[in-house]
Design a protein around this motif. Structure first.
Motif, PDB file in Angstrom:
ATOM      1  N   ARG A 311      -2.049  12.484   2.339  1.00  0.00           N
ATOM      2  CA  ARG A 311      -2.416  11.621   3.465  1.00  0.00           C
ATOM      3  C   ARG A 311      -1.581  11.935   4.708  1.00  0.00           C
ATOM      4  O   ARG A 311      -2.117  12.034   5.813  1.00  0.00           O
ATOM      5  N   ARG A 345      -5.327   9.717  -2.934  1.00  0.00           N
ATOM      6  CA  ARG A 345      -3.978  10.134  -2.578  1.00  0.00           C
ATOM      7  C   ARG A 345      -4.011  11.433  -1.778  1.00  0.00           C
ATOM      8  O   ARG A 345      -3.142  11.682  -0.957  1.00  0.00           O
ATOM      9  N   SER A 618      -3.346  -2.832   8.578  1.00  0.00           N
ATOM     10  CA  SER A 618      -2.601  -1.682   8.072  1.00  0.00           C
ATOM     11  C   SER A 618      -3.523  -0.821   7.227  1.00  0.00           C
ATOM     12  O   SER A 618      -4.554  -1.289   6.719  1.00  0.00           O
ATOM     13  N   SER A 620      -4.741   1.255   4.011  1.00  0.00           N
ATOM     14  CA  SER A 620      -4.628   1.014   2.580  1.00  0.00           C
ATOM     15  C   SER A 620      -3.760   2.079   1.927  1.00  0.00           C
ATOM     16  O   SER A 620      -3.792   3.250   2.303  1.00  0.00           O
ATOM     17  N   GLU A 621      -3.007   1.659   0.938  1.00  0.00           N
ATOM     18  CA  GLU A 621      -2.168   2.594   0.200  1.00  0.00           C
ATOM     19  C   GLU A 621      -2.993   3.278  -0.882  1.00  0.00           C
ATOM     20  O   GLU A 621      -3.957   2.727  -1.391  1.00  0.00           O
ATOM     21  N   SER A 627      -8.036  -0.369  -7.612  1.00  0.00           N
ATOM     22  CA  SER A 627      -7.138  -1.266  -6.901  1.00  0.00           C
ATOM     23  C   SER A 627      -7.420  -2.697  -7.351  1.00  0.00           C
ATOM     24  O   SER A 627      -8.483  -2.987  -7.920  1.00  0.00           O
ATOM     25  N   ASP A 868       2.071  -7.194   5.406  1.00  0.00           N
ATOM     26  CA  ASP A 868       2.124  -5.787   5.804  1.00  0.00           C
ATOM     27  C   ASP A 868       2.221  -5.621   7.323  1.00  0.00           C
ATOM     28  O   ASP A 868       1.839  -4.593   7.869  1.00  0.00           O
TER      29      ASP A 868
END
Length: 891
Positions: A311, A345, A618, A620-621, A627, A868
């Motif tokens: 990323r 990822r 924010s 997303s991780e 998730s 966040d």
């Protein structure tokens, strides 16, 4: 123009027309420029003086011998070609070796090449039974094997490296009746034995001995490395502004100190920002071309075609000013958000292309990605000459370098582009056809070995390495970093060469006395090159003691640091009163949102303002597997399908365990298909992202949860019918229009209604209470209809049995939910209607606060735990202020 070379030292040889040989290109260039400037005072036509580096002159003599037929026709290996040969030999050998090894092929090849060069230049091959020394050590045996393969490859290619070229020059027949060419050789540093022997064979050598001054008097000590470098920067800046002096700075540890010194110099000359290119300093050693942003981004976008990018790597590519993605600002943000929401990822070209097709179908980016996907040029193996053309075409597709106009430094970097591709193409002479990935690796290595040094005015401050400072003439000179471990250099044993052999060949790096004498000579020559010479050292390095060079006099001046804090930090440091914050009411009397708006307003007005007024969010991780939001959506969808088929408690009670399992199986399969279809509509496959094994495991877990939930609902005491599921409802609070979607509303047999909301965690009933309820979703649903007389969370957790968490009386949802309203609410209400009135008041007030612009940073106790918005929130500053003033706050 300021003179930075001791021209008087070379003048007799220049006037006599002798060939002058220097240790490096820099000194040769400086002598030529100084001689030209000197002659220009009395002549209009000036002949180019015969000045060359030693290695350059010997290479030219070898090429002349080949052209004249004195030596067979051969290829002289460039440094890149030689390194590539060693890399291929070492990599192939380590790859075929079945034994476990921690050796990195690239590092091993570099060390092996260096060891071979040192051995050959030390004239080791003239030693009888040389290779018998390599029989007693595994590393030495392997090195001997690599050398044998390297020499065979060179013979097959009809190529020679520098060492072999010098040996061939030594074997040339020299007519004793013909006088040898007279050359003048700068005597420092000492030449390797093979170079010295070759030079003596071809020419009459006269040494140029630089003056020496052993009386170093001005020695300064600093507490730390940064103190020393900052003082040097201040000294250079003051002298350059007050005088016309030629200033030299010698960095004994160039690798460690260069970047830090450059920062301090830029700080002193105010060249950190807009005036970045105006720094009046010339560094003798530049930076690898690979590390410049222009080439870093070029290699990154090319490698992205062959492998997915992380990323952070992909964001760096997208934000590069040197690549043209053909995206507007809005489309760029939409693609970033969509890609990060996908949970991947790493991001491949295919994934970005699918997202771009939905988010920016008319963009140039989509066309470029489709071109790359359909183009087959990177498949298979090709000559490196062909790969050079592919690289050129690929970068042209990305518009590299897209930035217009390029500044001076960037333009100088771009001028090296064709040279770098030519260096890559030259490797085709020594390497077989390569894959695209291998070609990029070789180009990356070529860029890493190519040093870029911006052109700066000749009269600038000179920052030099230890050897590059030799032969110069300075009005003021500062020798930096005279530490015990640097001056003299530490003794070094080459790991690939037997120690007995290194001692027999008298390797200088192994002889402490020779190293000490070399250091004394350098120090004496530097001292003689300037009437104002300063030598400095630092007493600590990263908190540990650091000793000065033993060659320095014991008397030194301890200098107190004066650079911290920098002057720029003091500008405008006066305190200013912080203005009072005024509310910013909504521009319209009505505003639309959902239950999350009220939830955020209750948790922290500032969070609600940022998320729902400013629309900031924010990214997303990345996640492994599903998730929490995706897993919750899957369970919601499965229960929606299951209850769509069941419909009422009467039908549910007629089902046995087998029937329930079949219902769960059908519902979960359909839910997972819908979930993946929805993700594909957004440009990615959820099933592909998590993998088949994880997908099956999630299906198994979901089936278990759905089955457990249906079995729990079979135990309800009151009959019910599902009235609606996920239907949209509108609720207006103080002009705030909310769109609500309850998961499910049941109609009980006695006519009352109950709202059920599924959760994959089990919040406590207390989160519905108070003037700022942490979970206002169900209280909002309670205001939709007067017939609603109960609310309940359906908790489906992975670690505990399914259960109801309810509020209301006689709802038939289990014994734990049959307490009185006074007990359920902690005395806040005695009946359901009173509780609804309390919610009505609290929720209306929250809506009014939002519309009035209440955005204070007043979070509830748990609001910051998973927030966040740290990048834009000042809650920590407020907390620090309260603690410093001794005030007590709930922050």
């Amino acid at each position: 123009m300021r003179v930075s070379v001791d021209l008087a030292l070379f003048m007799p040889f220049l006037q006599a027309g002798h060939q002058i040989l220097t240790p490096g290109k820099r000194l040769a260039r400086e002598i030529a420029q100084s001689w030209t400037a000197h002659c220009a005072q009395s002549a209009t036509v000036i002949l180019t003086p015969p000045i060359e580096p030693v290695d350059g002159w010997l290479e030219r003599r070898w090429r002349e011998a080949v052209e004249e037929g004195a030596l067979p026709s051969q290829r002289w290996l460039t440094s890149h070609q030689e390194a590539a040969l060693w890399q291929s030999i070492v990599r192939a050998d380590l790859a075929n070796n079945s034994e476990f090894s921690l050796t990195h092929p690239g590092a091993a090849a570099h060390r092996a090449q260096s060891a071979w060069h040192r051995l050959a230049m030390q004239d080791g091959e003239a030693l009888d039974e040389l290779w018998s020394y390599f029989q007693f050590d595994d590393d030495s045996q392997r090195f001997a094997k690599w050398v044998d393969q390297y020499r065979r490859r060179c013979q097959d290619l009809k190529a020679v490296d520098r060492c072999e070229g010098y040996r061939q020059l030594c074997q040339l027949q020299v007519d004793p009746l013909v006088k040898k060419q007279a050359v003048a050789l700068f005597s420092l540093p000492d030449l390797p034995p093979l170079t010295r022997r070759t030079l003596n064979h071809l020419a009459e050598v006269e040494l140029i001995l630089p003056p020496r001054d052993d009386g170093v008097t001005d020695v300064q000590a600093f507490a730390a490395r940064d103190d020393e470098l900052a003082a040097i920067a201040q000294w250079a800046c003051v002298r350059s502004r007050e005088t016309e002096d030629c200033i030299g700075i010698v960095l004994l540890d160039m690798t460690t100190d260069r970047q830090r010194l450059e920062y301090f110099l830029r700080q002193e000359f105010d060249c950190l920002d807009a005036r970045y290119n105006d720094l009046p300093v010339n560094f003798s050693t530049g930076m690898p071309l690979l590390t410049t942003p222009m080439y870093r981004d070029a290699i990154a976008v090319l490698e992205w075609e062959g492998r997915p990018a992380s990323r952070s790597e992909w964001l760096a590519i997208l934000r590069s000013p040197y690549l043209d993605f053909g995206l507007g600002h809005k489309a760029r943000l939409q693609i970033i958000e969509a890609l990060f929401s996908s949970g991947y990822r790493e991001l491949s070209i295919s994934q970005v292309m699918h997202i771009a097709a939905r988010q920016a179908p008319e963009s140039d980016l989509l066309g470029k990605l489709r071109t790359l996907r359909s183009d087959r040029k990177i498949k298979g193996v090709k000559s490196l000459i062909d790969w050079s053309e592919v690289i050129r075409e690929r970068l042209a597709l990305w518009g590299w370098p897209a930035r217009a106009p390029l500044d001076s430094i960037e333009y100088q970097q771009y001028q090296r582009f064709e040279m770098s591709l030519e260096a890559l193409a030259e490797l085709s002479a020594v390497l077989p056809h390569q894959s695209y990935e291998s070609a990029l690796t070789l180009w990356r290595g070529s860029l890493d070995k190519t040093t870029f040094q911006p052109k700066t005015p000749h009269d600038s401050i000179q920052v030099l390495g230890p050897l590059e400072a030799l032969g110069g003439r300075f009005d003021a000179l500062w020798v930096c970093g005279a530490q015990q471990s640097v001056l003299p250099r530490r003794a070094h044993i080459d790991p690939f060469l037997p120690v007995t052999l290194q001692k027999k060949l008298a390797f200088q790096d192994l002889d402490h006395q020779m190293l000490a004498e070399e250091a004394r000579s350098l120090l004496a020559v530097w001292n003689a090159q300037s009437p104002n010479t300063v030598v400095s050292f630092h007493q600590t390095d990263q908190g540990l003691p650091s000793l000065p060079s033993p060659l320095l006099p014991k008397d030194f001046v301890a200098v107190e640091p004066q650079w911290f804090p920098p002057n720029a930090w003091q500008l405008g440091a006066a305190l200013e009163p912080f203005p009072a914050e005024d509310r910013v009411p909504c521009s319209s009397s009505s505003w639309q949102g959902g239950a999350s708006l009220i939830k955020d307003q209750a948790a922290c007005p500032f969070r609600s303002f940022v998320k729902h007024r400013l629309k900031a969010s924010s990214l997303s991780e990345p996640v492994i597997g599903l998730s929490p939001a995706e897993r919750g959506g899957l369970i919601h969808e499965a229960l929606f399908i299951a209850w769509h088929n069941i419909g009422s408690s009467d039908v549910l009670e007629a089902l046995n365990d087998t029937d329930i399992s079949e219902v769960a199986e059908t519902a979960v399969q359909a839910a997972m298909q819908r979930l993946d279809t929805g993700c594909e509509a957004r440009g990615y496959s959820l099933k592909e992202r998590v993998g088949a094994a994880c997908w099956q495991l999630e299906a198994q877990v979901c089936r278990r949860l759905v089955s457990e939930w249906l079995q729990l609902e079979q135990q309800r005491d009151l009959s019910f019918q599902v009235l609606e599921m996920e239907a949209d409802h509108a609720l207006e609070l103080e002009g705030l229009s909310l769109t609500l979607r309850p998961d499910r509303i049941d109609h009980l047999g006695d006519g009352r209604r109950v709202v059920i909301d599924y959760k994959t965690r089990a919040p406590a009933r207390s989160k519905w209470l108070g003037t700022q309820p942490e979970e206002p979703q169900l209280p909002l649903y309670a205001l939709l209809d007067q017939a609603i007389e109960g609310i309940a969370f359906g908790a489906l957790t992975l670690s505990e049995p399914a259960t109801f968490v309810a509020m209301g009386t006689e709802l038939g949802l289990g014994a734990r939910n049959e307490k009185s309203m006074e007990q359920q609410t902690g005395g806040l209400a005695t009946d359901w209607r009173e509780m609804v009135r309390h919610w009505h008041s609290a929720l209306h007030q929250l809506a009014a606060d939002f519309l009035s612009g209440n955005a204070t940073v007043t979070p509830t106790k748990s609001a910051c735990q998973y927030c966040d918005l740290e990048a834009v929130c000042r809650v920590n500053q407020q907390r620090d202020n309260l603690l410093s003033t001794g005030e007590v706050s709930g922050l």
